[in-house]
Each structure stands twice: as C-alpha cells, then as structure tokens.
Design a protein around this motif. Structure first.
Motif, PDB file in Angstrom:
ATOM      1  N   GLU A 140      -2.290  23.543 -67.291  1.00  0.00           N
ATOM      2  CA  GLU A 140      -1.050  22.776 -67.165  1.00  0.00           C
ATOM      3  C   GLU A 140      -0.566  22.300 -68.538  1.00  0.00           C
ATOM      4  O   GLU A 140       0.626  22.399 -68.850  1.00  0.00           O
ATOM      5  CB  GLU A 140      -1.296  21.572 -66.237  1.00  0.00           C
ATOM      6  CG  GLU A 140      -0.069  20.707 -66.022  1.00  0.00           C
ATOM      7  CD  GLU A 140      -0.368  19.494 -65.144  1.00  0.00           C
ATOM      8  OE1 GLU A 140       0.574  18.741 -64.834  1.00  0.00           O
ATOM      9  OE2 GLU A 140      -1.552  19.293 -64.779  1.00  0.00           O
ATOM     10  N   LEU A 158     -12.035  13.772 -69.724  1.00  0.00           N
ATOM     11  CA  LEU A 158     -11.436  15.099 -69.561  1.00  0.00           C
ATOM     12  C   LEU A 158     -10.040  15.201 -70.168  1.00  0.00           C
ATOM     13  O   LEU A 158      -9.664  16.260 -70.681  1.00  0.00           O
ATOM     14  CB  LEU A 158     -11.403  15.489 -68.088  1.00  0.00           C
ATOM     15  CG  LEU A 158     -12.764  15.715 -67.417  1.00  0.00           C
ATOM     16  CD1 LEU A 158     -12.572  16.303 -66.023  1.00  0.00           C
ATOM     17  CD2 LEU A 158     -13.658  16.626 -68.256  1.00  0.00           C
ATOM     18  N   GLU A 159      -9.272  14.140 -70.092  1.00  0.00           N
ATOM     19  CA  GLU A 159      -7.942  14.182 -70.705  1.00  0.00           C
ATOM     20  C   GLU A 159      -8.062  14.384 -72.213  1.00  0.00           C
ATOM     21  O   GLU A 159      -7.342  15.200 -72.809  1.00  0.00           O
ATOM     22  CB  GLU A 159      -7.167  12.901 -70.395  1.00  0.00           C
ATOM     23  CG  GLU A 159      -6.742  12.762 -68.944  1.00  0.00           C
ATOM     24  CD  GLU A 159      -5.763  13.847 -68.501  1.00  0.00           C
ATOM     25  OE1 GLU A 159      -5.038  14.386 -69.376  1.00  0.00           O
ATOM     26  OE2 GLU A 159      -5.738  14.170 -67.299  1.00  0.00           O
ATOM     27  N   SER A 161     -19.538  20.963 -62.576  1.00  0.00           N
ATOM     28  CA  SER A 161     -19.028  19.910 -61.691  1.00  0.00           C
ATOM     29  C   SER A 161     -17.626  19.444 -62.061  1.00  0.00           C
ATOM     30  O   SER A 161     -16.925  18.853 -61.228  1.00  0.00           O
ATOM     31  CB  SER A 161     -19.984  18.711 -61.681  1.00  0.00           C
ATOM     32  OG  SER A 161     -20.072  18.142 -62.979  1.00  0.00           O
ATOM     33  N   VAL A 162     -17.196  19.715 -63.290  1.00  0.00           N
ATOM     34  CA  VAL A 162     -15.844  19.318 -63.706  1.00  0.00           C
ATOM     35  C   VAL A 162     -15.010  20.535 -64.121  1.00  0.00           C
ATOM     36  O   VAL A 162     -13.892  20.391 -64.622  1.00  0.00           O
ATOM     37  CB  VAL A 162     -15.879  18.292 -64.860  1.00  0.00           C
ATOM     38  CG1 VAL A 162     -16.502  16.992 -64.390  1.00  0.00           C
ATOM     39  CG2 VAL A 162     -16.610  18.855 -66.078  1.00  0.00           C
ATOM     40  N   TYR A 163     -15.552  21.727 -63.894  1.00  0.00           N
ATOM     41  CA  TYR A 163     -14.892  22.931 -64.414  1.00  0.00           C
ATOM     42  C   TYR A 163     -13.481  23.097 -63.857  1.00  0.00           C
ATOM     43  O   TYR A 163     -12.514  23.286 -64.619  1.00  0.00           O
ATOM     44  CB  TYR A 163     -15.723  24.170 -64.093  1.00  0.00           C
ATOM     45  CG  TYR A 163     -15.049  25.453 -64.516  1.00  0.00           C
ATOM     46  CD1 TYR A 163     -15.138  25.908 -65.833  1.00  0.00           C
ATOM     47  CD2 TYR A 163     -14.283  26.198 -63.611  1.00  0.00           C
ATOM     48  CE1 TYR A 163     -14.503  27.080 -66.225  1.00  0.00           C
ATOM     49  CE2 TYR A 163     -13.640  27.358 -64.002  1.00  0.00           C
ATOM     50  CZ  TYR A 163     -13.750  27.797 -65.312  1.00  0.00           C
ATOM     51  OH  TYR A 163     -13.106  28.938 -65.703  1.00  0.00           O
ATOM     52  N   GLU A 164     -13.313  23.058 -62.522  1.00  0.00           N
ATOM     53  CA  GLU A 164     -12.001  23.312 -61.935  1.00  0.00           C
ATOM     54  C   GLU A 164     -10.980  22.270 -62.377  1.00  0.00           C
ATOM     55  O   GLU A 164      -9.820  22.605 -62.690  1.00  0.00           O
ATOM     56  CB  GLU A 164     -12.090  23.344 -60.410  1.00  0.00           C
ATOM     57  CG  GLU A 164     -12.661  24.631 -59.839  1.00  0.00           C
ATOM     58  CD  GLU A 164     -14.182  24.718 -59.959  1.00  0.00           C
ATOM     59  OE1 GLU A 164     -14.818  23.683 -60.262  1.00  0.00           O
ATOM     60  OE2 GLU A 164     -14.733  25.814 -59.738  1.00  0.00           O
ATOM     61  N   THR A 165     -11.391  21.007 -62.415  1.00  0.00           N
ATOM     62  CA  THR A 165     -10.474  19.946 -62.847  1.00  0.00           C
ATOM     63  C   THR A 165     -10.043  20.162 -64.297  1.00  0.00           C
ATOM     64  O   THR A 165      -8.849  20.081 -64.626  1.00  0.00           O
ATOM     65  CB  THR A 165     -11.139  18.567 -62.696  1.00  0.00           C
ATOM     66  OG1 THR A 165     -11.517  18.361 -61.335  1.00  0.00           O
ATOM     67  CG2 THR A 165     -10.193  17.458 -63.132  1.00  0.00           C
ATOM     68  N   PHE A 166     -11.024  20.429 -65.141  1.00  0.00           N
ATOM     69  CA  PHE A 166     -10.701  20.661 -66.561  1.00  0.00           C
ATOM     70  C   PHE A 166      -9.820  21.891 -66.712  1.00  0.00           C
ATOM     71  O   PHE A 166      -8.808  21.864 -67.438  1.00  0.00           O
ATOM     72  CB  PHE A 166     -11.990  20.835 -67.367  1.00  0.00           C
ATOM     73  CG  PHE A 166     -11.746  21.179 -68.807  1.00  0.00           C
ATOM     74  CD1 PHE A 166     -11.531  20.182 -69.748  1.00  0.00           C
ATOM     75  CD2 PHE A 166     -11.700  22.505 -69.228  1.00  0.00           C
ATOM     76  CE1 PHE A 166     -11.278  20.501 -71.070  1.00  0.00           C
ATOM     77  CE2 PHE A 166     -11.449  22.830 -70.550  1.00  0.00           C
ATOM     78  CZ  PHE A 166     -11.237  21.829 -71.477  1.00  0.00           C
ATOM     79  N   ARG A 167     -10.170  22.977 -66.037  1.00  0.00           N
ATOM     80  CA  ARG A 167      -9.393  24.216 -66.140  1.00  0.00           C
ATOM     81  C   ARG A 167      -7.941  23.996 -65.763  1.00  0.00           C
ATOM     82  O   ARG A 167      -7.018  24.423 -66.487  1.00  0.00           O
ATOM     83  CB  ARG A 167     -10.017  25.278 -65.238  1.00  0.00           C
ATOM     84  CG  ARG A 167      -9.254  26.598 -65.198  1.00  0.00           C
ATOM     85  CD  ARG A 167      -9.639  27.401 -63.969  1.00  0.00           C
ATOM     86  NE  ARG A 167      -9.308  26.672 -62.721  1.00  0.00           N
ATOM     87  CZ  ARG A 167      -9.799  26.978 -61.543  1.00  0.00           C
ATOM     88  NH1 ARG A 167     -10.658  27.966 -61.400  1.00  0.00           N
ATOM     89  NH2 ARG A 167      -9.433  26.278 -60.466  1.00  0.00           N
ATOM     90  N   ASP A 168      -7.723  23.337 -64.634  1.00  0.00           N
ATOM     91  CA  ASP A 168      -6.353  23.156 -64.162  1.00  0.00           C
ATOM     92  C   ASP A 168      -5.548  22.294 -65.129  1.00  0.00           C
ATOM     93  O   ASP A 168      -4.363  22.570 -65.382  1.00  0.00           O
ATOM     94  CB  ASP A 168      -6.359  22.525 -62.769  1.00  0.00           C
ATOM     95  CG  ASP A 168      -6.968  23.451 -61.717  1.00  0.00           C
ATOM     96  OD1 ASP A 168      -7.121  24.659 -62.006  1.00  0.00           O
ATOM     97  OD2 ASP A 168      -7.299  22.961 -60.617  1.00  0.00           O
ATOM     98  N   ARG A 169      -6.173  21.249 -65.645  1.00  0.00           N
ATOM     99  CA  ARG A 169      -5.465  20.389 -66.607  1.00  0.00           C
ATOM    100  C   ARG A 169      -5.182  21.134 -67.914  1.00  0.00           C
ATOM    101  O   ARG A 169      -4.117  20.950 -68.521  1.00  0.00           O
ATOM    102  CB  ARG A 169      -6.291  19.136 -66.886  1.00  0.00           C
ATOM    103  CG  ARG A 169      -6.390  18.184 -65.708  1.00  0.00           C
ATOM    104  CD  ARG A 169      -7.206  16.941 -66.068  1.00  0.00           C
ATOM    105  NE  ARG A 169      -7.368  16.063 -64.922  1.00  0.00           N
ATOM    106  CZ  ARG A 169      -8.049  14.909 -64.960  1.00  0.00           C
ATOM    107  NH1 ARG A 169      -8.617  14.523 -66.100  1.00  0.00           N
ATOM    108  NH2 ARG A 169      -8.152  14.159 -63.878  1.00  0.00           N
TER     109      ARG A 169
END
Length: 480
Positions: free
Chosen positions: A303, A262-263, A292-300
C-alpha cells in the motif's frame, strides 16, 4: 558547453579532441560534453602526479588540510547549484542530490580536521637508550576509479584522505556522471592546490582506468563499482605490486521481527529499497519477515509503495527518479522479468505510462513474494527499486537466510528487543549493521566497507582511511 581534463594545474582538452555528451536520464537533455580521453591523456596526468609528489608530501599536514577546507568552503557556497547538477545527471531526487553534496563537504571538513590528529605510536623498548616509535608516510601517486551512483560523495571520500595524508591523485570519474567530479576539481583549483597534486581525466574505464592500473608510477588503486570489473582490476593491480582497495556489490537484508513497530519498519523498507531508485550498493533488496506479522507487513508495504511518485527528480514530490541509463534500466527490467517467472509479483514491475516520462529511464518500484532461495532475484544484485519478500518462522531462520549470500556489505533488523538486537550484531555477516534503521546510509567519520565478496582491502572513511593511504614506518632512535 565543453569541459576539459584537469592535468598539472591546467584545464586541458583531450589529445584527440574527442568528447562524449553528458545527458539527463530524465529526458535526454544535453548537460555538456566531456572528454573521451586517451592513454596519452592519462599518462600525462600520471606523470604530473609523480612530479608533484615529493613537494606535496613535504608540506605539513595542516598545510595540506588547508586546501581541503578551502575546497569545502567553495562547494558550500555553491551547494544548490552543485546539488542540482548532480540530480540532473544522476537522477536521484533534488533533496538527495543536495544532501550528497553536503555530505561531500562534510567529508572534506572531517579530513581537514584529521590533520591535527596523531598518526603514530610510541612503544617501550627493551633497550633503555632506544626511543621506539612509528610514523606514517604517504604511498605516492594513487589512482581513483569512482562510480556513477554517488558521483560526488564517493570521489571525495577517496580523494580527501589521499590528499591530506600526502599522496597525489589521478581520478577517473564515471563517464555517466562527470559533472559532479568536475565541480569538486574546480573547487580545488580555485582553492589554489599546487599543480599536479590533483589530476582528473574523463573517459572510458577500459582506456583511462586501465592505464591507472597498469602504469608503474601509480602505487595504489581505490575502486568502487561492480564485482566483475573490480575483480579484474584487483588481479591486475596485485600483479603489478600495487595496493588495492575495492568496494563492490551487496544483497542487503532487512529483518522484521514480530515485536517490531510495523509502521516504522515499512518506512525503513521503502526508504532503504527505493530511494535513489535502488541504485546503492547498500540498498535493501531482501526483506525477511517473521511469519506472525508477515501478511500485515506485506499489505502495508504494498500500500505504501503504491503511493510513491515516480517522476522528474527535480520536482519536490518525486520519491523515485530515473535509472542512470538505458543499459541500467534494461538490466533491471530483465531481472524483473526473471522475477515474474520465479515468484509472485505484488506491485510495480513495469515502465511508467506517463507521457512526460517516456524519454527517461523509468521503472516502477517493484515487490515480489513467494521467492525461492535460489531465484536470481534472491542471489544477484539488481541495483534497482526491487524488493524480494520472504516469510520465516523465527529469528534464527531469518539470520540464516540473511547470511545465505556471497555478499556481506550491510544489514538491518527491526525489533524492540535489545537482547535480540545485540545478538544480531554478532550473528550477521556484514560490515555495516543497522538496528531499527535502513540498510542504506553511513556517516563520514566512521569506517565503511563489507566482508565476503562486498569488499577487499582496508575500510574507507573515518580514521581507518589512513591504513590504505599510508605506510607504517617503525623507527629505532638510539642515543649516541
């Protein structure tokens, strides 16, 4: 400073003596005056190209290639100056401006090397006394109409194959970025290219470009730009019996699957969407993420986007420079306003407040989510630093959404699953596919182009460039 057209080996002032000021999109600073040419100027260049064609095509491939190599050497000696001028008139960062100039040099060197490659084939004949083979012949004077967003690379990737394969050229550069092409033409002039082989006429597309399309001496048109203008040119040129090559728009998707790094995916999205202020036909505009990774990816992603510096493209720490013009900025801002009515704005979407940017055409990098499949920011090319984020259940839904567009230029996927990556190559309806890399970017020695409404005609760059700039001649040579 006033610049001139390049016609029949001479720098010539426009017939009516009218000029257009070239201004920096960062602060409006004058970068010189370039001709506002007339139909008469264009015709003079076309006639010169027609007169030079027979002698130019009779040179050997290696003799023609020598001019390309000399021009490349001259540009290389002036790399920093040319790259800086490109940045000042187009607005992309200095690193990108120098990088694009280096890319133009590499393209010239590549096509100089193509002069020693085979250009035909030998076939077995049914007649034992027949030597059956093909060769390639140039098509004649060609018209090149080039865009402002890659003001040196795209002109060169059209010009270099046209010249090395024996055609003469009349180029009409984008009127927003004339100085970049001036540097290329100046390099060829210093390299001693024969009069009439390469001609450059600055001015409006509706005047100079239209004459290239209309005039019977021009045998082919290669255009890069908007779909609206490209379709008009293609129809008119085809009615005149000309070969046509069109590179048009894109609405390029990046798919991020749950198994991706994701990074790295965030950096891929940021670079693909926001470099060059999103002013690329291959820029990432839709980012489709597995749920399943949408919110994590979106927030990163949000940011990371908030850390990007928008500002003077000549400053080393700038990531996003200005849009090319007021009209381009207005179009991007209008699409952002439409997005605010259609979706949820996560960040950006405004003109920067910094005092030092008030005279430039700046907009913040922008991200939307909760975007409808039918929203304007989903369907239409924006050509600015705007991302539309989408959440999907799985790979199948992601690909279906990615393909749901009239365009088919470039697409990318982030995944660590080799089988899925290979399946994506087969499933996605584009001409350029990237795995674990951004949608933007291409190398000079491979074909470039898309499908659907993104491209018409044969591919540009690489060995396939010969298909557009030559005709195949089949020869039956019998023993006496």
């Amino acid at each position: 400073m006033r610049y001139a057209n390049y016609i029949n080996g001479q720098w010539k002032q426009p017939t009516l003596g009218e000029y257009r000021e070239n201004r920096s999109p960062h602060n409006g600073e004058s970068l010189g005056e370039f001709p506002s040419s007339t139909v008469e100027d264009a015709r003079e260049a076309i006639i010169a190209s027609k007169s030079a064609f027979q002698s130019w095509k009779k040179l050997s491939f290696q003799q023609r290639a020598a001019y390309l190599q000399k021009a490349a050497d001259i540009l290389k000696a002036n790399l920093q100056e040319v790259g800086r001028d490109l940045t000042q008139e187009e607005g992309k960062t200095l690193a990108e401006g120098i990088g694009e100039t280096q890319r133009a040099i590499s393209i010239l060197e590549y096509f100089a090397g193509e002069a020693r490659q085979p250009v035909g084939e030998v076939f077995p004949s049914g007649n034992p006394k027949t030597f059956l083979y093909t060769t390639r012949t140039p098509i004649g004077p060609v018209g090149l109409i080039t865009p402002w967003n890659f003001p040196i690379a795209i002109p060169v990737w059209k010009m270099a194959p046209a010249l090395v394969y024996g055609n003469t050229v009349v180029i009409k550069p984008a009127d927003l970025t004339p100085k970049s092409v001036y540097h290329v033409v100046k390099a060829f002039d210093e390299a001693g290219i024969p009069p009439g082989v390469l001609n450059c006429v600055f001015g409006r597309g509706s005047v100079v470009g239209n004459e290239l399309v209309e005039h019977p001496f021009i045998k082919a048109i290669s255009f890069t730009g908007s779909n609206q203008v490209g379709n008009q040119i293609a129809q008119l040129a085809a009615s005149k019996g000309k070969k046509v090559q069109m590179e048009l728009g894109g609405k390029n998707p990046l798919i991020v699957l749950a198994d991706a790094d994701l990074e790295k995916a965030v950096e891929i999205a940021v670079s693909g969407a926001f470099r060059s202020t999103g002013q690329k036909c291959t820029a990432t505009s839709r980012v489709i993420v597995e749920e399943s990774v949408y919110e994590t990816f979106r927030d990163r992603l949000v940011e990371r986007t908030k850390t990007l510096k928008t500002g003077n493209p000549l400053q080393e720490d700038t990531f996003i420079g200005p849009a090319i013009s007021q009209s381009q900025l207005d179009g991007v801002l209008a699409m952002i306003e439409a997005g605010k009515d259609e979706a949820t704005l996560l960040c950006g979407g405004e003109v920067p407040a910094e005092e030092e940017l008030k005279n430039g055409f700046y907009v913040q990098p922008t991200i939307f989510e909760n975007v409808s499949p039918d929203a304007r920011i989903t369907r239409e090319e924006i050509f600015g630093p705007v991302i539309a984020l989408f959440k999907v259940k799985n790979y199948e839904e992601a690909v279906e959404m990615a393909n749901d567009t009239e365009y088919g230029l470039s697409a990318a996927i982030c995944t660590n699953n080799l089988s899925v990556a290979q399946k994506f190559v087969e499933d996605i309806e584009v001409g350029l596919v990237h795995v674990n890399n951004e949608t933007a970017g291409s190398e000079p020695h491979v074909p470039f182009g898309g499908c659907k409404n993104s491209s018409t005609g044969s591919r540009e760059q690489g060995k396939t460039a010969i298909d557009f700039y030559t005709q195949v001649k089949t020869v039956y040579l019998d023993q006496v």
